[in-house]
Design a protein around this motif. Sequence first.
Motif, PDB file in Angstrom:
ATOM      1  N   PHE A  69       9.975   3.741  11.492  1.00 30.42           N
ATOM      2  CA  PHE A  69       9.768   4.316  10.160  1.00 30.42           C
ATOM      3  C   PHE A  69      10.092   3.309   9.072  1.00 30.42           C
ATOM      4  CE2 PHE A  69      11.702   6.315   6.418  1.00 30.42           C
ATOM      5  CZ  PHE A  69      10.639   7.083   5.970  1.00 30.42           C
ATOM      6  N   TYR A  70      11.112   2.489   9.293  1.00 32.22           N
ATOM      7  CA  TYR A  70      11.536   1.534   8.278  1.00 32.22           C
ATOM      8  C   TYR A  70      10.802   0.200   8.381  1.00 32.22           C
ATOM      9  CZ  TYR A  70      15.391   4.724   7.319  1.00 32.22           C
ATOM     10  OH  TYR A  70      16.133   5.829   6.983  1.00 32.22           O
ATOM     11  N   LEU A  71      10.590  -0.313   9.596  1.00 26.96           N
ATOM     12  CA  LEU A  71      10.003  -1.643   9.758  1.00 26.96           C
ATOM     13  C   LEU A  71       8.620  -1.632  10.394  1.00 26.96           C
ATOM     14  CD1 LEU A  71      12.798  -2.729   8.905  1.00 26.96           C
ATOM     15  CD2 LEU A  71      12.524  -4.472  10.667  1.00 26.96           C
ATOM     16  N   GLY A  72       8.135  -0.480  10.803  1.00 26.94           N
ATOM     17  CA  GLY A  72       6.816  -0.424  11.396  1.00 26.94           C
ATOM     18  C   GLY A  72       6.740  -1.228  12.681  1.00 26.94           C
ATOM     19  N   VAL A  73       5.667  -2.010  12.817  1.00 28.81           N
ATOM     20  CA  VAL A  73       5.470  -2.772  14.047  1.00 28.81           C
ATOM     21  C   VAL A  73       6.548  -3.829  14.236  1.00 28.81           C
ATOM     22  CG1 VAL A  73       3.970  -4.518  12.982  1.00 28.81           C
ATOM     23  CG2 VAL A  73       3.695  -3.968  15.400  1.00 28.81           C
ATOM     24  N   ALA A  74       7.171  -4.277  13.133  1.00 26.11           N
ATOM     25  CA  ALA A  74       8.194  -5.319  13.231  1.00 26.11           C
ATOM     26  C   ALA A  74       9.472  -4.821  13.892  1.00 26.11           C
ATOM     27  CB  ALA A  74       8.512  -5.873  11.845  1.00 26.11           C
ATOM     28  N   PHE A 106       9.900  -0.630   4.495  1.00 22.70           N
ATOM     29  CA  PHE A 106      10.135  -1.928   3.865  1.00 22.70           C
ATOM     30  C   PHE A 106       8.816  -2.677   3.670  1.00 22.70           C
ATOM     31  CE2 PHE A 106      14.536  -1.227   4.945  1.00 22.70           C
ATOM     32  CZ  PHE A 106      15.227  -1.928   3.971  1.00 22.70           C
ATOM     33  N   GLY A 107       7.925  -2.572   4.653  1.00 19.51           N
ATOM     34  CA  GLY A 107       6.637  -3.232   4.518  1.00 19.51           C
ATOM     35  C   GLY A 107       5.838  -2.688   3.354  1.00 19.51           C
ATOM     36  N   VAL A 264       8.220   4.911  -9.375  1.00 17.77           N
ATOM     37  CA  VAL A 264       7.760   5.346  -8.059  1.00 17.77           C
ATOM     38  C   VAL A 264       8.126   6.810  -7.826  1.00 17.77           C
ATOM     39  CG1 VAL A 264       7.886   4.910  -5.584  1.00 17.77           C
ATOM     40  CG2 VAL A 264       7.968   2.997  -7.189  1.00 17.77           C
ATOM     41  N   LEU A 265       9.304   7.216  -8.282  1.00 19.46           N
ATOM     42  CA  LEU A 265       9.743   8.601  -8.115  1.00 19.46           C
ATOM     43  C   LEU A 265       8.806   9.560  -8.823  1.00 19.46           C
ATOM     44  CD1 LEU A 265      12.103  10.417  -7.026  1.00 19.46           C
ATOM     45  CD2 LEU A 265      13.132  10.180  -9.296  1.00 19.46           C
ATOM     46  N   ALA A 266       8.345   9.183 -10.027  1.00 22.27           N
ATOM     47  CA  ALA A 266       7.510  10.085 -10.830  1.00 22.27           C
ATOM     48  C   ALA A 266       6.029   9.980 -10.503  1.00 22.27           C
ATOM     49  CB  ALA A 266       7.725   9.794 -12.318  1.00 22.27           C
ATOM     50  N   LEU A 267       5.559   8.793 -10.131  1.00 22.37           N
ATOM     51  CA  LEU A 267       4.120   8.580  -9.949  1.00 22.37           C
ATOM     52  C   LEU A 267       3.699   8.426  -8.495  1.00 22.37           C
ATOM     53  CD1 LEU A 267       3.439   5.987 -12.818  1.00 22.37           C
ATOM     54  CD2 LEU A 267       3.289   8.485 -12.907  1.00 22.37           C
ATOM     55  N   GLY A 268       4.671   8.304  -7.581  1.00 25.04           N
ATOM     56  CA  GLY A 268       4.318   8.011  -6.203  1.00 25.04           C
ATOM     57  C   GLY A 268       4.049   9.213  -5.333  1.00 25.04           C
ATOM     58  N   GLY A 269       4.682  10.341  -5.647  1.00 25.17           N
ATOM     59  CA  GLY A 269       4.529  11.484  -4.769  1.00 25.17           C
ATOM     60  C   GLY A 269       5.280  11.293  -3.466  1.00 25.17           C
ATOM     61  N   LEU A 270       5.168  12.258  -2.569  1.00 27.95           N
ATOM     62  CA  LEU A 270       5.926  12.228  -1.320  1.00 27.95           C
ATOM     63  C   LEU A 270       5.409  11.180  -0.339  1.00 27.95           C
ATOM     64  CD1 LEU A 270       6.344  16.074  -0.725  1.00 27.95           C
ATOM     65  CD2 LEU A 270       8.020  14.475  -1.669  1.00 27.95           C
ATOM     66  N   GLU A 271       4.142  10.797  -0.442  1.00 28.15           N
ATOM     67  CA  GLU A 271       3.561   9.883   0.527  1.00 28.15           C
ATOM     68  C   GLU A 271       3.760   8.417   0.153  1.00 28.15           C
ATOM     69  OE1 GLU A 271      -0.495  10.886   1.030  1.00 28.15           O
ATOM     70  OE2 GLU A 271      -0.095  12.851   1.902  1.00 28.15           O
ATOM     71  N   LEU A 272       4.255   8.131  -1.025  1.00 26.89           N
ATOM     72  CA  LEU A 272       4.384   6.754  -1.482  1.00 26.89           C
ATOM     73  C   LEU A 272       5.840   6.422  -1.792  1.00 26.89           C
ATOM     74  CD1 LEU A 272       1.234   6.587  -3.807  1.00 26.89           C
ATOM     75  CD2 LEU A 272       1.475   5.656  -1.500  1.00 26.89           C
ATOM     76  N   GLN A 273       6.704   6.708  -0.848  1.00 36.44           N
ATOM     77  CA  GLN A 273       8.122   6.436  -1.020  1.00 36.44           C
ATOM     78  C   GLN A 273       8.396   4.943  -0.811  1.00 36.44           C
ATOM     79  OE1 GLN A 273      10.258   8.773  -1.945  1.00 36.44           O
ATOM     80  NE2 GLN A 273       8.830  10.479  -1.800  1.00 36.44           N
ATOM     81  N   THR A 274       9.358   4.416  -1.557  1.00 40.50           N
ATOM     82  CA  THR A 274       9.812   3.044  -1.382  1.00 40.50           C
ATOM     83  C   THR A 274      11.279   3.049  -0.945  1.00 40.50           C
ATOM     84  OG1 THR A 274      10.456   2.867  -3.710  1.00 40.50           O
ATOM     85  CG2 THR A 274       8.212   2.187  -3.129  1.00 40.50           C
ATOM     86  N   VAL A 275      11.808   1.874  -0.668  1.00 42.27           N
ATOM     87  CA  VAL A 275      13.197   1.776  -0.222  1.00 42.27           C
ATOM     88  C   VAL A 275      14.127   2.386  -1.258  1.00 42.27           C
ATOM     89  CG1 VAL A 275      15.051   0.164   0.337  1.00 42.27           C
ATOM     90  CG2 VAL A 275      12.744  -0.266   1.183  1.00 42.27           C
ATOM     91  N   GLU A 276      13.864   2.108  -2.525  1.00 45.13           N
ATOM     92  CA  GLU A 276      14.752   2.598  -3.581  1.00 45.13           C
ATOM     93  C   GLU A 276      14.746   4.124  -3.659  1.00 45.13           C
ATOM     94  OE1 GLU A 276      17.184   1.237  -7.031  1.00 45.13           O
ATOM     95  OE2 GLU A 276      16.602   0.536  -5.054  1.00 45.13           O
ATOM     96  N   VAL A 277      13.568   4.725  -3.567  1.00 41.18           N
ATOM     97  CA  VAL A 277      13.473   6.187  -3.627  1.00 41.18           C
ATOM     98  C   VAL A 277      14.108   6.804  -2.390  1.00 41.18           C
ATOM     99  CG1 VAL A 277      11.874   8.133  -3.706  1.00 41.18           C
ATOM    100  CG2 VAL A 277      11.398   6.089  -5.056  1.00 41.18           C
ATOM    101  N   TRP A 278      13.878   6.184  -1.241  1.00 43.04           N
ATOM    102  CA  TRP A 278      14.472   6.709   0.000  1.00 43.04           C
ATOM    103  C   TRP A 278      15.991   6.559  -0.030  1.00 43.04           C
ATOM    104  CZ3 TRP A 278      11.966   9.815   3.034  1.00 43.04           C
ATOM    105  CH2 TRP A 278      12.482  10.128   4.300  1.00 43.04           C
ATOM    106  N   LEU A 279      16.477   5.482  -0.608  1.00 42.16           N
ATOM    107  CA  LEU A 279      17.914   5.285  -0.760  1.00 42.16           C
ATOM    108  C   LEU A 279      18.516   6.393  -1.610  1.00 42.16           C
ATOM    109  CD1 LEU A 279      20.541   3.623  -0.609  1.00 42.16           C
ATOM    110  CD2 LEU A 279      19.642   2.170  -2.424  1.00 42.16           C
TER     111      LEU A 279
END
Length: 610
Positions: A69-74, A106-107, A264-279
């Motif tokens: 979930f965090y690093l994908g294929v890496a 992260f990717g 990102v919190l306001a414009l990203g929606g649930l499908e476009l989370q970043t590390v900062e929002v997930w943190l």
Amino acid sequence: MDRGLGPRSQRLTMAWPSSDRVVFPVGLLATLLVLVTVFYYPVGRVLLAAINPGGTPLAPIVEILADPFYLGVAHHVFADPMGVPAGVLTWLADGAPLSAVEFGLFGFTAYQAALSALASVALGLPGAYVLARFDFWGRQTLTSLTIVPFVLPSILVAVGFQAMFGRTGLFNDLLGVVGLGPIEVLYSLPAIVIAHAFYNAPLVTRFVTSAWEGIDAREIESARSMGATPIRAFRDVVLPQLRPALLSATLLAFVFSFMSFPIVLALGGLELQTVEVWLYAKVQSLDLEAAAALAVLESAISLAIMYIYLRYESGQIVSHTGGRSRSRRSLVAGWRTLSDPRRLAVLAYGCVAAVVFLGPILSLLIESVTGPEGAFTTAYYEFLLARQASTAVGTIAPLTAIRNSVLFALGTLATAVPMGVIVSLVATRSGRGSRLAETLLSAPIAVSGIVVGLGLLQTLVFGVEVLGHRLTVTGWIAVVAAHAVAAYPFVTRNVTPALAGIDDRLVETARSLGATRFRALLTVTLPLIVAPLVAGAAFAFAISIGEFDSTVLLAEGGASHTMPVALERYVGNRSIGPSLGPATAMGTVLLAVTAASFVVIDRVGGRYDG
């Protein structure tokens, strides 16, 4: 003076006028004390929670690195290091397309930050070309205004984009006039990228414009006289000298987009989370070990990039030359024909820049006074006044939020400006040690406000045992401390280049006339850096006014809510109706206070500017 030193080292040594045996050591000690108390210790506690929780070294970090979930294929690199080569060969043999590869949280965060940085360059570079190469009415004013988007609160920009590109926003209203249906722009990657470009493109413009104007015209003339075409002269002479400024601006845009939170919190929606929002989500759910591990990894990435940025910024200061600048041509009368391709390109860029930079702000203002039927209304501002008089639990009083924001910003100003000047004095010392010290002292610019807020919560807010007594720091003191840590690096970024450029002969003259080092600081050095110092102070004030990341964690008591926190509550509170009206009204007030404070500081500082 050591005659073995080069001219650069001599100038920097003499340009440090504040080592007056008492003043500078005390100031440096006070700065270090503040940083250790409200930054290094709280952030260190957060990082320690990820490095050695309950005696299991690095367990949360390893868990994240091994999670797809965090690093994908890496994640295979950490989950099964010995099986990676075979796995890669199998994947290549199967002919899997690159689009099928999952890069994880992260990717995606790095991907959107890279796109945002490229969009910032694409939007900011033409502006730098226009400002550096053309002369027109209002050029100086436009140059000054390029910094305005950067100091606007990010939550305000997010609301402005919602007001412009929302389903009932100004953009779709204009499409409806010409018979076109509504277009869904929000909650998509392009919306995030454009909003980040709104913020970071002005940085690119300012960095590159300054570098472009500093290019010696004689070098270009020499290349042209030897038969080089304009394109060849640009590639061989201009571009190499622009590259450090362009790369520095790109790195900053990447870091700021990587750590972006409210947009990102306001414009990203649930499908476009970043590390900062997930943190932030992990902190809200009290999963503090996972939050600490995310904080470690995010901070490591951003600090590494910030170190590269500081190296390039240092190179820019050293490589500055005093050659003859190229003359600017008239933007209005400098074209052969009205259909000159360059004229059309500049006009097209002006239209795009107007939509990106003016559209969200105008949409915010229009939405705040427009009712559901399109008629003029003051109902949303009346709603804010009604909330001020409400006694219901959880109600945010707008006037209280305004007062808190201004008072917190004044406290931030009083703390961040001296700290920023002290760090600038450290940065202008010669030697590798000063560069390392500057990097360490500038670390807050590359550490998330969420991480700082979490650290303060776990330490000073919840309490720390000191000599048998529990020390707690809450309310406005905690908020101002977090704001000052976020703001002082911007004071340093403004003051350091000016301090490094002071002619050492001026200080030598004052010293030869009997002035002490401290007196030389007050009478010679300080007047020469008033303009950048005022600019840094304006940055500090505006950043405090708009700070959201750490404030949303620390201002939970109601009495310490600020305007950005109130704005976010109005956006997310659907009990007050589906309209953005109340949020845009609060956003307009926030915009007015930010702009007014920026102008006041600039005007007050201008009285003392040489």
